[in-house]
Write a protein that holds these residues in place. Structure first.
Motif, PDB file in Angstrom:
ATOM      1  N   LEU A 120      70.656  52.925  36.442  1.00 19.31           N
ATOM      2  CA  LEU A 120      70.488  52.510  35.046  1.00 19.31           C
ATOM      3  C   LEU A 120      69.812  51.142  34.950  1.00 19.31           C
ATOM      4  CD1 LEU A 120      73.913  53.647  33.521  1.00 19.31           C
ATOM      5  CD2 LEU A 120      71.660  54.653  33.111  1.00 19.31           C
ATOM      6  N   LYS A 121      70.225  50.211  35.791  1.00 14.90           N
ATOM      7  CA  LYS A 121      69.638  48.871  35.783  1.00 14.90           C
ATOM      8  C   LYS A 121      68.165  48.934  36.194  1.00 14.90           C
ATOM      9  CE  LYS A 121      70.245  44.442  35.325  1.00 14.90           C
ATOM     10  NZ  LYS A 121      70.372  43.880  34.003  1.00 14.90           N
ATOM     11  N   THR A 122      67.853  49.745  37.183  1.00 12.27           N
ATOM     12  CA  THR A 122      66.465  49.899  37.635  1.00 12.27           C
ATOM     13  C   THR A 122      65.600  50.464  36.513  1.00 12.27           C
ATOM     14  OG1 THR A 122      67.202  50.233  39.907  1.00 12.27           O
ATOM     15  CG2 THR A 122      64.980  50.983  39.375  1.00 12.27           C
ATOM     16  N   ARG A 123      66.111  51.465  35.823  1.00 10.80           N
ATOM     17  CA  ARG A 123      65.360  52.051  34.702  1.00 10.80           C
ATOM     18  C   ARG A 123      65.138  51.025  33.590  1.00 10.80           C
ATOM     19  NH1 ARG A 123      68.380  57.847  34.271  1.00 10.80           N
ATOM     20  NH2 ARG A 123      67.382  58.804  36.072  1.00 10.80           N
ATOM     21  N   GLN A 124      66.176  50.260  33.280  1.00 10.05           N
ATOM     22  CA  GLN A 124      66.041  49.235  32.243  1.00 10.05           C
ATOM     23  C   GLN A 124      64.965  48.227  32.630  1.00 10.05           C
ATOM     24  OE1 GLN A 124      69.994  47.652  31.930  1.00 10.05           O
ATOM     25  NE2 GLN A 124      70.648  49.177  30.435  1.00 10.05           N
ATOM     26  N   ASN A 125      64.957  47.811  33.889  1.00 10.65           N
ATOM     27  CA  ASN A 125      63.959  46.846  34.351  1.00 10.65           C
ATOM     28  C   ASN A 125      62.552  47.440  34.303  1.00 10.65           C
ATOM     29  OD1 ASN A 125      65.950  44.950  34.767  1.00 10.65           O
ATOM     30  ND2 ASN A 125      66.111  45.345  36.962  1.00 10.65           N
ATOM     31  N   GLN A 126      62.409  48.714  34.650  1.00 10.06           N
ATOM     32  CA  GLN A 126      61.106  49.378  34.612  1.00 10.06           C
ATOM     33  C   GLN A 126      60.592  49.458  33.179  1.00 10.06           C
ATOM     34  OE1 GLN A 126      61.958  53.098  36.537  1.00 10.06           O
ATOM     35  NE2 GLN A 126      61.341  52.356  38.562  1.00 10.06           N
ATOM     36  N   TYR A 127      61.475  49.844  32.259  1.00  7.98           N
ATOM     37  CA  TYR A 127      61.051  49.964  30.861  1.00  7.98           C
ATOM     38  C   TYR A 127      60.728  48.594  30.273  1.00  7.98           C
ATOM     39  CZ  TYR A 127      62.475  54.844  31.098  1.00  7.98           C
ATOM     40  OH  TYR A 127      62.598  56.156  31.432  1.00  7.98           O
ATOM     41  N   SER A 128      61.487  47.579  30.657  1.00 11.87           N
ATOM     42  CA  SER A 128      61.218  46.221  30.182  1.00 11.87           C
ATOM     43  C   SER A 128      59.847  45.747  30.687  1.00 11.87           C
ATOM     44  CB  SER A 128      62.297  45.257  30.655  1.00 11.87           C
ATOM     45  OG  SER A 128      63.529  45.603  30.080  1.00 11.87           O
ATOM     46  N   ALA A 129      59.559  46.040  31.951  1.00 14.99           N
ATOM     47  CA  ALA A 129      58.267  45.629  32.538  1.00 14.99           C
ATOM     48  C   ALA A 129      57.118  46.379  31.878  1.00 14.99           C
ATOM     49  CB  ALA A 129      58.265  45.875  34.037  1.00 14.99           C
ATOM     50  N   GLN A 130      57.317  47.665  31.583  1.00  8.02           N
ATOM     51  CA  GLN A 130      56.271  48.442  30.919  1.00  8.02           C
ATOM     52  C   GLN A 130      56.042  47.932  29.508  1.00  8.02           C
ATOM     53  OE1 GLN A 130      57.603  52.496  31.163  1.00  8.02           O
ATOM     54  NE2 GLN A 130      56.921  52.756  33.270  1.00  8.02           N
ATOM     55  N   GLY A 131      57.104  47.568  28.808  1.00  7.89           N
ATOM     56  CA  GLY A 131      56.978  47.050  27.445  1.00  7.89           C
ATOM     57  C   GLY A 131      56.251  45.729  27.402  1.00  7.89           C
TER      58      GLY A 131
END
Length: 134
Positions: A120-131
């Protein structure tokens, strides 16, 4: 196509499209399922089924051991725990000791829950970086 074939196709697709992290989560979930079933089998004195389910749980832990990244420092801490879990499963199987299986069940559940948080943390970081790039 029967419902069971649809389910099997769904399971195959789930495994084939899963990330490495999701596959590890699936392994933990499978291990938990087999340990719980082995405990039920032991309670009902289905010793052959108990043995089969414990062996399946042991095989999953062996797979988790093989897939550890030996370069990562955390792997050096996890490997002895996996070895201990395998040992306790073996003892529980030989001695029909539910407490040993419950101990491994608790450890596996803790590993699974921690791993779920990592995903979950990895996904959040990926989405934050994409945003941030948009």
């Amino acid at each position: 196509m029967s419902a069971s074939k649809h389910y099997q196709t769904y399971q195959n697709n789930s495994v084939n499209t899963a990330s490495k992290g999701e596959l590890t989560l699936m392994l933990y979930n499978g291990c938990i399922k087999f340990i719980k079933q082995a405990i039920k089998d032991m309670d009902q004195q289905y010793y052959e089924a108990k043995n089969t389910n414990i062996q399946k749980a042991q095989n999953i832990i062996q797979e988790l051991m093989v897939t550890l990244d030996q370069k990562a420092e955390i792997s050096k801490q996890i490997l002895p725990l996996y070895e201990y879990m395998t040992h306790r499963l073996r003892e529980g199987n030989i001695n029909n000791e539910v407490a040993a299986l419950e101990e491994v069940l608790q450890l596996t559940t803790e590993f699974r829950d921690t791993w779920k948080q990592v995903i979950l943390k990895t996904r959040q970081n990926q989405y934050s970086a994409q945003g941030a790039r948009v």
